[in-house]
Each structure stands twice: as C-alpha cells, then as structure tokens.
Design a protein around this motif. Structure first.
Motif, PDB file in Angstrom:
ATOM      1  N   ALA A 199      -6.661  17.670  17.225  1.00  0.00           N
ATOM      2  CA  ALA A 199      -6.695  17.494  18.674  1.00  0.00           C
ATOM      3  C   ALA A 199      -7.904  16.669  19.097  1.00  0.00           C
ATOM      4  O   ALA A 199      -7.805  15.789  19.967  1.00  0.00           O
ATOM      5  CB  ALA A 199      -6.718  18.859  19.370  1.00  0.00           C
ATOM      6  N   THR A 200      -9.037  16.937  18.462  1.00  0.00           N
ATOM      7  CA  THR A 200     -10.253  16.178  18.765  1.00  0.00           C
ATOM      8  C   THR A 200     -10.070  14.704  18.421  1.00  0.00           C
ATOM      9  O   THR A 200     -10.422  13.811  19.204  1.00  0.00           O
ATOM     10  CB  THR A 200     -11.440  16.759  17.974  1.00  0.00           C
ATOM     11  N   GLU A 201      -9.506  14.440  17.264  1.00  0.00           N
ATOM     12  CA  GLU A 201      -9.263  13.053  16.849  1.00  0.00           C
ATOM     13  C   GLU A 201      -8.265  12.369  17.778  1.00  0.00           C
ATOM     14  O   GLU A 201      -8.409  11.188  18.115  1.00  0.00           O
ATOM     15  CB  GLU A 201      -8.731  13.020  15.414  1.00  0.00           C
ATOM     16  N   HIS A 202      -7.254  13.126  18.220  1.00  0.00           N
ATOM     17  CA  HIS A 202      -6.228  12.564  19.099  1.00  0.00           C
ATOM     18  C   HIS A 202      -6.834  12.064  20.405  1.00  0.00           C
ATOM     19  O   HIS A 202      -6.469  10.983  20.901  1.00  0.00           O
ATOM     20  CB  HIS A 202      -5.165  13.617  19.380  1.00  0.00           C
ATOM     21  N   GLY A 203      -7.777  12.823  20.963  1.00  0.00           N
ATOM     22  CA  GLY A 203      -8.416  12.406  22.207  1.00  0.00           C
ATOM     23  C   GLY A 203      -9.184  11.110  22.042  1.00  0.00           C
ATOM     24  O   GLY A 203      -9.119  10.215  22.899  1.00  0.00           O
ATOM     25  N   SER A 220       1.120  15.693  27.149  1.00  0.00           N
ATOM     26  CA  SER A 220       1.072  17.109  26.766  1.00  0.00           C
ATOM     27  C   SER A 220       2.165  17.902  27.466  1.00  0.00           C
ATOM     28  O   SER A 220       2.790  18.791  26.873  1.00  0.00           O
ATOM     29  CB  SER A 220      -0.308  17.683  27.104  1.00  0.00           C
ATOM     30  N   ARG A 221       2.407  17.578  28.742  1.00  0.00           N
ATOM     31  CA  ARG A 221       3.478  18.259  29.486  1.00  0.00           C
ATOM     32  C   ARG A 221       4.825  18.028  28.817  1.00  0.00           C
ATOM     33  O   ARG A 221       5.632  18.952  28.657  1.00  0.00           O
ATOM     34  CB  ARG A 221       3.524  17.756  30.929  1.00  0.00           C
ATOM     35  N   ILE A 222       5.067  16.795  28.402  1.00  0.00           N
ATOM     36  CA  ILE A 222       6.331  16.460  27.752  1.00  0.00           C
ATOM     37  C   ILE A 222       6.467  17.209  26.426  1.00  0.00           C
ATOM     38  O   ILE A 222       7.569  17.609  26.036  1.00  0.00           O
ATOM     39  CB  ILE A 222       6.445  14.934  27.547  1.00  0.00           C
ATOM     40  N   LEU A 223       5.351  17.416  25.748  1.00  0.00           N
ATOM     41  CA  LEU A 223       5.399  18.175  24.495  1.00  0.00           C
ATOM     42  C   LEU A 223       5.893  19.599  24.748  1.00  0.00           C
ATOM     43  O   LEU A 223       6.733  20.121  24.004  1.00  0.00           O
ATOM     44  CB  LEU A 223       4.020  18.209  23.839  1.00  0.00           C
ATOM     45  N   GLN A 224       5.366  20.238  25.789  1.00  0.00           N
ATOM     46  CA  GLN A 224       5.830  21.595  26.097  1.00  0.00           C
ATOM     47  C   GLN A 224       7.319  21.606  26.420  1.00  0.00           C
ATOM     48  O   GLN A 224       8.054  22.486  25.967  1.00  0.00           O
ATOM     49  CB  GLN A 224       5.036  22.169  27.274  1.00  0.00           C
ATOM     50  N   GLN A 257      -5.123  22.707  22.973  1.00  0.00           N
ATOM     51  CA  GLN A 257      -5.230  21.434  22.247  1.00  0.00           C
ATOM     52  C   GLN A 257      -5.506  20.280  23.221  1.00  0.00           C
ATOM     53  O   GLN A 257      -6.270  19.368  22.913  1.00  0.00           O
ATOM     54  CB  GLN A 257      -3.962  21.173  21.449  1.00  0.00           C
ATOM     55  N   LEU A 258      -4.876  20.324  24.392  1.00  0.00           N
ATOM     56  CA  LEU A 258      -5.144  19.290  25.391  1.00  0.00           C
ATOM     57  C   LEU A 258      -6.607  19.345  25.830  1.00  0.00           C
ATOM     58  O   LEU A 258      -7.262  18.305  25.986  1.00  0.00           O
ATOM     59  CB  LEU A 258      -4.231  19.481  26.602  1.00  0.00           C
ATOM     60  N   SER A 259      -7.125  20.555  26.013  1.00  0.00           N
ATOM     61  CA  SER A 259      -8.523  20.720  26.403  1.00  0.00           C
ATOM     62  C   SER A 259      -9.458  20.101  25.375  1.00  0.00           C
ATOM     63  O   SER A 259     -10.406  19.379  25.718  1.00  0.00           O
ATOM     64  CB  SER A 259      -8.837  22.212  26.580  1.00  0.00           C
ATOM     65  N   GLN A 260      -9.199  20.355  24.106  1.00  0.00           N
ATOM     66  CA  GLN A 260     -10.037  19.796  23.046  1.00  0.00           C
ATOM     67  C   GLN A 260      -9.903  18.279  22.957  1.00  0.00           C
ATOM     68  O   GLN A 260     -10.885  17.567  22.742  1.00  0.00           O
ATOM     69  CB  GLN A 260      -9.669  20.440  21.708  1.00  0.00           C
ATOM     70  N   ALA A 261      -8.683  17.794  23.139  1.00  0.00           N
ATOM     71  CA  ALA A 261      -8.465  16.350  23.111  1.00  0.00           C
ATOM     72  C   ALA A 261      -9.190  15.669  24.267  1.00  0.00           C
ATOM     73  O   ALA A 261      -9.769  14.586  24.111  1.00  0.00           O
ATOM     74  CB  ALA A 261      -6.968  16.048  23.167  1.00  0.00           C
TER      75      ALA A 261
END
Length: 276
Positions: A199-203, A220-224, A257-261
């Motif tokens: 997640a960190t790398e993704h951001g 991220s919304r679309i992922l959910q 994960q979004l928060s970390q990204a």
C-alpha cells in the motif's frame, strides 16, 4: 427408528410453544431456540435432521444465518425457512440457493407437518459448498481484478492518465492477499492498521504516475464495489453466519490500505515540491 431431530427457531414464544407441541405429537424430537445466537449454540453442539426457522429474526443475524451455520455443521440436514411475505422477488432466488424450501406463514399445521416429512424423505436439495468470505476472495482474485478494471475503464478521470493493464492493476493481487490475510486474522475492527508495504509503495507510484488524491480515493471505492460484486456472485456458497463481519472487515482493510497509500502519496508530493 429414532425420531427425527428438529431444531425450531422463532422469536415468537407462542409459535415456539404451540408448534413445538404439535411437532412432538407428530413424532419429531424438537429443540427450540428463540434467537439466532441460541440456535447457533445448539447447531455447534448437536446434530439435527431438520431445521425449521423463521426467516426474519430480531437482533444480529436472521434465518439465513442459521441455515448457513447448519449447512456448514451438518450438510445432510434439511433446512426450511418460514416467511411472512408471500411475494419475494430477487431475494428469493438467493435464499433458495441457501435453503431447501421456503414456506409462507401462516400455514395450516397439517400441511406444514406433511411438507417437513416430504422434504425429510427427499433429503437436502443438493450438496452445497459453503465457503468463508476469505476463501471466496482468494479463489476469485483474477475475476475481481478484471471486474475492477472494467469499472475503472468507465471512469474518464482515471482513464485520462494512459497506462497498461499491468501498470493500472499490478498492485491488486497483493491487496487481495492482504484482504484475505486480514479476514483470517483475529484483528478487531477499527484497531491499529496492519502495515502494508504494498500500500505504501502504491501511493508513491500513483503520485509519480500523476494521480490526484481524488483519483486515489475513487480507485479505492471501485475496489470495494468489485469485491462486493464478487461476494454477490457467490451467494450460493457464502457462509451467511460470518458474512456481515466479513463485509465490515473488508471495508476496514480497504480504507486502511488507502490511508497508508495516501501517507506515502503525500510524502512524495512534499518531495516533489522541494527545490531541485
């Protein structure tokens, strides 16, 4: 021949008392439960031949939760739901995938007893594979990613930045593995997030690719949505006794994960803003 063991689940005390007496007079060995929690305790400690449960129960869970638990603990048991609604649309199809029969209340007692005996003689409709939310996501990883990509392709703001399929979705296999790991852990909702290097790398990567913060959130919304679509497609197999906590855990982990990204995304933004 020993009498068939029947678990009667209904929050109405009058129904439990009267129907319990009637079923016993017709040769059934009846155990009663007033709540889903009470029913689950019986299912985990005893073997039953028949489950007869009200579909609509107060509190946590409903008749489907009880059916799912019975399917998991005793797949040979016949499962019958009682419903007060004679006209059920799309929901009925999902329900029928879980239970053997739906009977409408109020129902003539003689007809009810006969329906139970006929279903007991026929046995369960068919064997069903009951799976956890984690197992479904694990085996459906590729289809979930493809579904996500199709939804992303419809978002003009995201597609404004040209990428290959791998560049756009390459982070998702690890995201789904992290979701599966979280679902199988005992980590409580809302507790301190599990660190995710992916997640960190993704951001950081998304910042370099030109994504805005709003685009990160939309992705991220679309992922959910895609994950929940996967669960919807697997209603025939899903374990309803744990589906609610599973859905809540998925939402919690995706947000984590979004928060970390976003933290790494913002850190990269600060670096970009520094003078060369």
């Amino acid at each position: 021949m020993a009498p068939a063991k029947l678990l009667l689940v209904d929050d109405d005390e009058t129904i439990r008392l009267t129907l319990g007496i009637i079923l016993r007079k017709h040769g059934f060995n009846v155990t009663v439960a007033a709540t889903v929690t009470e029913a689950l305790k019986h299912i985990s400690s005893e073997a039953f031949d028949v489950l007869l449960s009200d579909l609509h129960m107060p509190g946590a869970g409903d008749g489907l939760t009880v059916v799912s638990a019975m399917r998991h603990a005793n797949p040979k048991a016949v499962t019958i739901l009682l419903s007060s609604f004679p006209h059920m649309d799309a929901a009925a199809q999902a329900i029928l995938l879980q239970t053997d029969e739906i009977l409408v209340k109020p129902m003539d007692v003689t007809m009810l007893v006969e329906a139970i005996k006929q279903r007991l003689a026929a046995g369960p409709t068919r064997a069903r594979l009951v799976e956890s939310v984690a197992a479904i996501l694990e085996r459906s990883s590729d289809s979930t990613i493809n579904d996500w990509y199709e939804l992303v392709e419809k978002e003009e703001t995201l597609m404004a930045i040209p990428m290959t399929f791998q560049q756009r979705s390459g982070h998702l296999p690890q995201v789904i593995r992290d979701l599966v790991l979280r679902l199988r852990s005992s980590k409580s909702l809302g507790s301190k997030e599990l660190f995710s290097a992916a997640a960190t790398e993704h951001g950081t990567v998304r910042r370099k690719q030109g994504y805005s913060a709003a685009m990160m959130v939309e992705e991220s919304r679309i992922l959910q949505v895609s994950v929940f679509n996967t669960l919807q497609k697997n209603l025939a197999n899903i374990d309803f006794s744990v589906v609610l906590i599973g859905v809540m855990t998925i939402a919690d982990e995706v947000d984590s994960q979004l928060s970390q990204a976003m933290k790494s995304y913002l850190a990269e933004s600060i670096v970009d803003a520094l003078p060369a």
